[in-house]
Design a protein around this motif. Structure first.
Motif, PDB file in Angstrom:
ATOM      1  N   TYR A  20      79.008 -62.851  32.279  1.00  0.00           N
ATOM      2  CA  TYR A  20      78.966 -64.634  32.557  1.00  0.00           C
ATOM      3  C   TYR A  20      79.476 -66.421  32.226  1.00  0.00           C
ATOM      4  O   TYR A  20      79.523 -66.956  33.048  1.00  0.00           O
ATOM      5  N   ALA A  21      79.905 -65.512  31.022  1.00  0.00           N
ATOM      6  CA  ALA A  21      80.741 -67.138  30.404  1.00  0.00           C
ATOM      7  C   ALA A  21      82.167 -67.069  31.317  1.00  0.00           C
ATOM      8  O   ALA A  21      82.447 -68.579  31.563  1.00  0.00           O
ATOM      9  N   TYR A  22      82.794 -66.205  32.591  1.00  0.00           N
ATOM     10  CA  TYR A  22      84.075 -66.552  32.811  1.00  0.00           C
ATOM     11  C   TYR A  22      83.828 -66.326  34.353  1.00  0.00           C
ATOM     12  O   TYR A  22      84.524 -65.832  35.079  1.00  0.00           O
ATOM     13  N   ARG A  23      82.782 -66.842  35.052  1.00  0.00           N
ATOM     14  CA  ARG A  23      82.931 -66.657  36.528  1.00  0.00           C
ATOM     15  C   ARG A  23      83.095 -67.542  36.980  1.00  0.00           C
ATOM     16  O   ARG A  23      83.627 -67.330  38.265  1.00  0.00           O
ATOM     17  N   ASN A  24      83.489 -68.521  36.922  1.00  0.00           N
ATOM     18  CA  ASN A  24      83.445 -69.598  37.194  1.00  0.00           C
ATOM     19  C   ASN A  24      85.167 -70.913  36.418  1.00  0.00           C
ATOM     20  O   ASN A  24      85.399 -70.874  35.116  1.00  0.00           O
ATOM     21  N   VAL A  25      86.404 -70.358  36.610  1.00  0.00           N
ATOM     22  CA  VAL A  25      87.735 -70.982  35.560  1.00  0.00           C
ATOM     23  C   VAL A  25      88.057 -72.111  36.295  1.00  0.00           C
ATOM     24  O   VAL A  25      88.717 -72.334  37.356  1.00  0.00           O
ATOM     25  N   ASP A  76      72.877 -72.294  30.543  1.00  0.00           N
ATOM     26  CA  ASP A  76      73.923 -72.876  31.333  1.00  0.00           C
ATOM     27  C   ASP A  76      75.252 -72.241  30.093  1.00  0.00           C
ATOM     28  O   ASP A  76      75.552 -71.197  29.256  1.00  0.00           O
ATOM     29  N   LEU A  77      76.248 -73.025  30.255  1.00  0.00           N
ATOM     30  CA  LEU A  77      77.366 -72.182  30.181  1.00  0.00           C
ATOM     31  C   LEU A  77      77.930 -72.124  28.622  1.00  0.00           C
ATOM     32  O   LEU A  77      78.285 -71.143  28.222  1.00  0.00           O
ATOM     33  N   LYS A  78      77.310 -73.546  28.013  1.00  0.00           N
ATOM     34  CA  LYS A  78      77.540 -73.210  26.336  1.00  0.00           C
ATOM     35  C   LYS A  78      76.576 -72.285  25.664  1.00  0.00           C
ATOM     36  O   LYS A  78      77.111 -71.996  24.810  1.00  0.00           O
ATOM     37  N   ASP A  79      76.005 -72.145  25.977  1.00  0.00           N
ATOM     38  CA  ASP A  79      74.166 -71.571  25.688  1.00  0.00           C
ATOM     39  C   ASP A  79      75.010 -69.962  25.289  1.00  0.00           C
ATOM     40  O   ASP A  79      74.944 -68.871  24.744  1.00  0.00           O
ATOM     41  N   VAL A  80      75.881 -69.179  26.847  1.00  0.00           N
ATOM     42  CA  VAL A  80      76.316 -68.384  27.077  1.00  0.00           C
ATOM     43  C   VAL A  80      77.950 -68.054  26.424  1.00  0.00           C
ATOM     44  O   VAL A  80      77.280 -66.975  24.993  1.00  0.00           O
ATOM     45  N   HIS A  81      78.807 -69.223  26.127  1.00  0.00           N
ATOM     46  CA  HIS A  81      79.298 -69.342  24.715  1.00  0.00           C
ATOM     47  C   HIS A  81      78.667 -68.962  23.449  1.00  0.00           C
ATOM     48  O   HIS A  81      79.317 -68.441  22.601  1.00  0.00           O
ATOM     49  N   ARG A  82      77.594 -69.397  23.136  1.00  0.00           N
ATOM     50  CA  ARG A  82      77.001 -69.408  21.587  1.00  0.00           C
ATOM     51  C   ARG A  82      76.529 -67.820  21.801  1.00  0.00           C
ATOM     52  O   ARG A  82      76.602 -67.422  20.320  1.00  0.00           O
ATOM     53  N   PHE A  83      75.754 -67.109  22.559  1.00  0.00           N
ATOM     54  CA  PHE A  83      75.206 -66.429  22.948  1.00  0.00           C
ATOM     55  C   PHE A  83      76.635 -65.228  22.507  1.00  0.00           C
ATOM     56  O   PHE A  83      76.036 -63.831  21.459  1.00  0.00           O
ATOM     57  N   ARG A  84      77.712 -65.284  22.873  1.00  0.00           N
ATOM     58  CA  ARG A  84      78.481 -64.581  22.893  1.00  0.00           C
ATOM     59  C   ARG A  84      78.967 -64.422  21.528  1.00  0.00           C
ATOM     60  O   ARG A  84      79.368 -63.052  21.014  1.00  0.00           O
ATOM     61  N   LEU A  85      78.928 -64.864  20.238  1.00  0.00           N
ATOM     62  CA  LEU A  85      79.213 -65.368  18.896  1.00  0.00           C
ATOM     63  C   LEU A  85      78.376 -64.231  18.160  1.00  0.00           C
ATOM     64  O   LEU A  85      78.241 -64.505  17.085  1.00  0.00           O
ATOM     65  N   CYS A  86      77.323 -63.639  19.292  1.00  0.00           N
ATOM     66  CA  CYS A  86      76.567 -62.769  17.753  1.00  0.00           C
ATOM     67  C   CYS A  86      76.650 -61.916  17.173  1.00  0.00           C
ATOM     68  O   CYS A  86      76.623 -61.729  16.002  1.00  0.00           O
ATOM     69  N   CYS A  87      76.820 -60.825  17.975  1.00  0.00           N
ATOM     70  CA  CYS A  87      77.537 -59.757  18.239  1.00  0.00           C
ATOM     71  C   CYS A  87      78.663 -59.515  19.013  1.00  0.00           C
ATOM     72  O   CYS A  87      78.445 -60.128  20.272  1.00  0.00           O
ATOM     73  N   LYS A  88      79.336 -58.285  18.321  1.00  0.00           N
ATOM     74  CA  LYS A  88      80.839 -57.492  20.021  1.00  0.00           C
ATOM     75  C   LYS A  88      79.078 -57.043  21.011  1.00  0.00           C
ATOM     76  O   LYS A  88      79.930 -57.297  22.108  1.00  0.00           O
ATOM     77  N   ALA A  89      78.627 -56.525  20.882  1.00  0.00           N
ATOM     78  CA  ALA A  89      77.842 -56.131  22.310  1.00  0.00           C
ATOM     79  C   ALA A  89      77.352 -57.201  22.711  1.00  0.00           C
ATOM     80  O   ALA A  89      77.352 -57.570  24.041  1.00  0.00           O
ATOM     81  N   PHE A  90      76.550 -58.473  22.033  1.00  0.00           N
ATOM     82  CA  PHE A  90      76.889 -59.383  22.900  1.00  0.00           C
ATOM     83  C   PHE A  90      78.045 -60.637  23.424  1.00  0.00           C
ATOM     84  O   PHE A  90      77.339 -60.852  24.822  1.00  0.00           O
ATOM     85  N   LEU A 148      68.971 -58.719  28.585  1.00  0.00           N
ATOM     86  CA  LEU A 148      70.136 -59.347  27.866  1.00  0.00           C
ATOM     87  C   LEU A 148      71.059 -60.476  29.073  1.00  0.00           C
ATOM     88  O   LEU A 148      70.772 -61.772  28.927  1.00  0.00           O
ATOM     89  N   GLY A 149      71.309 -59.332  29.892  1.00  0.00           N
ATOM     90  CA  GLY A 149      72.227 -59.988  30.481  1.00  0.00           C
ATOM     91  C   GLY A 149      71.034 -60.996  31.992  1.00  0.00           C
ATOM     92  O   GLY A 149      71.949 -61.998  32.491  1.00  0.00           O
ATOM     93  N   ILE A 150      70.157 -60.517  32.184  1.00  0.00           N
ATOM     94  CA  ILE A 150      68.980 -61.190  33.073  1.00  0.00           C
ATOM     95  C   ILE A 150      68.672 -62.709  32.544  1.00  0.00           C
ATOM     96  O   ILE A 150      68.504 -63.741  32.858  1.00  0.00           O
ATOM     97  N   ILE A 151      68.657 -62.606  31.021  1.00  0.00           N
ATOM     98  CA  ILE A 151      68.818 -63.666  29.928  1.00  0.00           C
ATOM     99  C   ILE A 151      70.195 -64.706  30.421  1.00  0.00           C
ATOM    100  O   ILE A 151      69.577 -65.881  30.327  1.00  0.00           O
ATOM    101  N   CYS A 152      71.210 -64.142  30.104  1.00  0.00           N
ATOM    102  CA  CYS A 152      72.178 -64.992  30.371  1.00  0.00           C
ATOM    103  C   CYS A 152      72.221 -65.353  30.878  1.00  0.00           C
ATOM    104  O   CYS A 152      72.837 -66.633  32.217  1.00  0.00           O
TER     105      CYS A 152
END
Length: 421
Positions: free
Chosen positions: A38-43, A17-31, A9-13
């Motif tokens: 990956y979501a905050y590599r660039n702030v 793109d960043l918007k999809d990573v944020h959507r991915f994180r909404l699925c569950c705590k593990a995600f 899943l980390g490789i997939i992430c």
């Protein structure tokens, strides 16, 4: 080879793109935990209380904080003092005219009209944001909050300080909700922003790989030597340095500082440089003009072992000095950009064929205004490549394409000479 599901899943992430990573994180705590890597590599953040709260949340997250690689600090703020409500309304009227113009241009309907009540609410937001900003600056809370955050970013490698969208164009300003669309810029340009972030880097003992700052006032380098050395001491591992330096204010003092070799000495210490970008700005409205010299920036005869990309802008030198620099790096230099370069008494028509024979460039960009003197007659040379698109393309093709044999620059296609001073 054993690969666990979280690793997959980390490789997939890593490919999202960043918007999809944020959507991915909404699925569950593990995600959410996997995506946090990956979501905050660039702030990207502004001098704004909401953005500092965001920085704190990232810093306190056990996974996200360990994976921050890059910080981008935007030098756009709200201008002080506070403007009255009537002027705020007038600002919106101007914004609304622009919205209508852009809508017609794009053949689209304009955004919905903001009502008077909504505008009053926006004005309240503006008052709150400006009040918070002034409190932060007066208490130096920007320094302390950035220091606290960076102390928790052990993987930090890159810092970008951007004024006028140099080196970074991205995140919407938090001041858009206050109708401050363009943003004010604190003076001296970029100094407070870069000071606060480099101070934090020093306190955290982080050795950066990349530093980009622009537009940055020359006054940043006017500090006492002990203070400046402290700020720059952990930058010796830089592989990329990008500076856009403003020289339009107090030019005589700027010239005195540059001629001390202070900037040159700092750049020389960067043994691992692969990318060097140093461009100066000047006052196009007829104010006093100062052209830094090439040897104020780069030590004569100095060579970087791995320099691959070089950009220089708005400087003065002779063709022999520039050619000497290029020759020293001919085995590694593949990308070259020269803009607004002034030769005092030598000719571009002689330099370009020598550059072409000597260098093995993949990309060449000569742009802006080129000044020189035709040799040996001493006639003035001047080409404005910003206004001569076809000529600019021919010049750049000539430097990288073996099929073009004749130098495109000649006395017939030069523009009317416009002296810099």
């Amino acid at each position: 080879m054993d690969i666990t599901i979280p690793e997959i899943l980390g490789i997939i992430c890593s490919f999202l793109d960043l918007k999809d990573v944020h959507r991915f994180r909404l699925c569950c705590k593990a995600f959410a935990d996997i995506g946090a890597s990956y979501a905050y590599r660039n702030v990207v953040f502004y001098l704004h209380h909401g953005d500092f709260d965001m920085l704190q949340r990232i810093a306190m997250h056990p996974i996200a904080s360990r994976n921050v690689r890059s910080l981008v600090y935007m030098n756009h703020t709200l201008a002080s003092p506070k403007i009255p409500l009537e002027r705020f309304r007038a600002t919106y009227a101007t914004v609304r005219r622009l919205e209508k113009y852009m809508a017609r241009h794009r053949n689209m309907p304009p955004p919905p009209l903001i009502s008077s009540l909504q505008l009053e609410k926006l004005y309240e937001d503006y008052e709150t944001a400006l009040e918070q900003q002034e409190k932060i600056v007066q208490a130096n809370a920007d320094f302390s909050r950035i220091r606290e955050a960076i102390s928790r970013f052990p993987a930090l490698q890159e810092v970008i300080m951007s004024s006028d969208d140099w080196f970074w164009v991205g995140k919407n300003s938090p001041f858009v909700s206050c109708l401050d669309l363009g943003g004010s810029i604190m003076q001296p340009l970029g100094c407070r922003h870069l000071d606060s972030i480099l101070n934090a880097v020093f306190e955290a003992n982080i050795r950066l790989k990349k530093l980009a700052a622009g537009v940055l006032s020359w006054q940043f380098f006017q500090k006492p030597r002990v203070q400046l050395s402290r700020a720059l001491s952990l930058l010796t591992d830089l592989t990329c340095l990008q500076l856009m330096i403003d020289t339009t204010d107090r030019t005589s003092q700027c010239q005195q500082l540059m001629e001390t070799g202070l900037l040159r000495g700092f750049i020389k210490t960067l043994k691992k440089l692969q990318t060097l970008h140093v461009v100066f700005t000047w006052d196009a409205n007829g104010g006093s003009k100062y052209l830094p010299r090439l040897d104020d920036i780069i030590e004569p005869k100095h060579r970087w072992e791995d320099l691959d990309s070089l950009t220089l802008g708005y400087i003065t030198c002779e063709r022999q000095e520039l050619m000497s620099l290029l020759k020293r790096h001919k085995n590694t230099l593949r990308d070259l950009c020269l803009q607004d370069i002034y030769f005092r008494s030598t000719s571009w028509q002689i330099l370009l064929p020598k550059m072409r024979r000597t260098m093995d460039l993949d990309n060449a960009c000569l742009c802006g205004e080129l000044y020189g003197m035709e040799e040996p007659l001493g006639y003035e040379e001047y080409w404005d490549l910003e206004g001569q698109d076809d000529l600019r393309e021919d010049v750049n093709d000539y430097l990288v394409n073996d099929n073009i044999t004749r130098c495109p620059l000649n006395s017939r296609n030069g523009a009317d000479y416009e002296p810099l001073f």
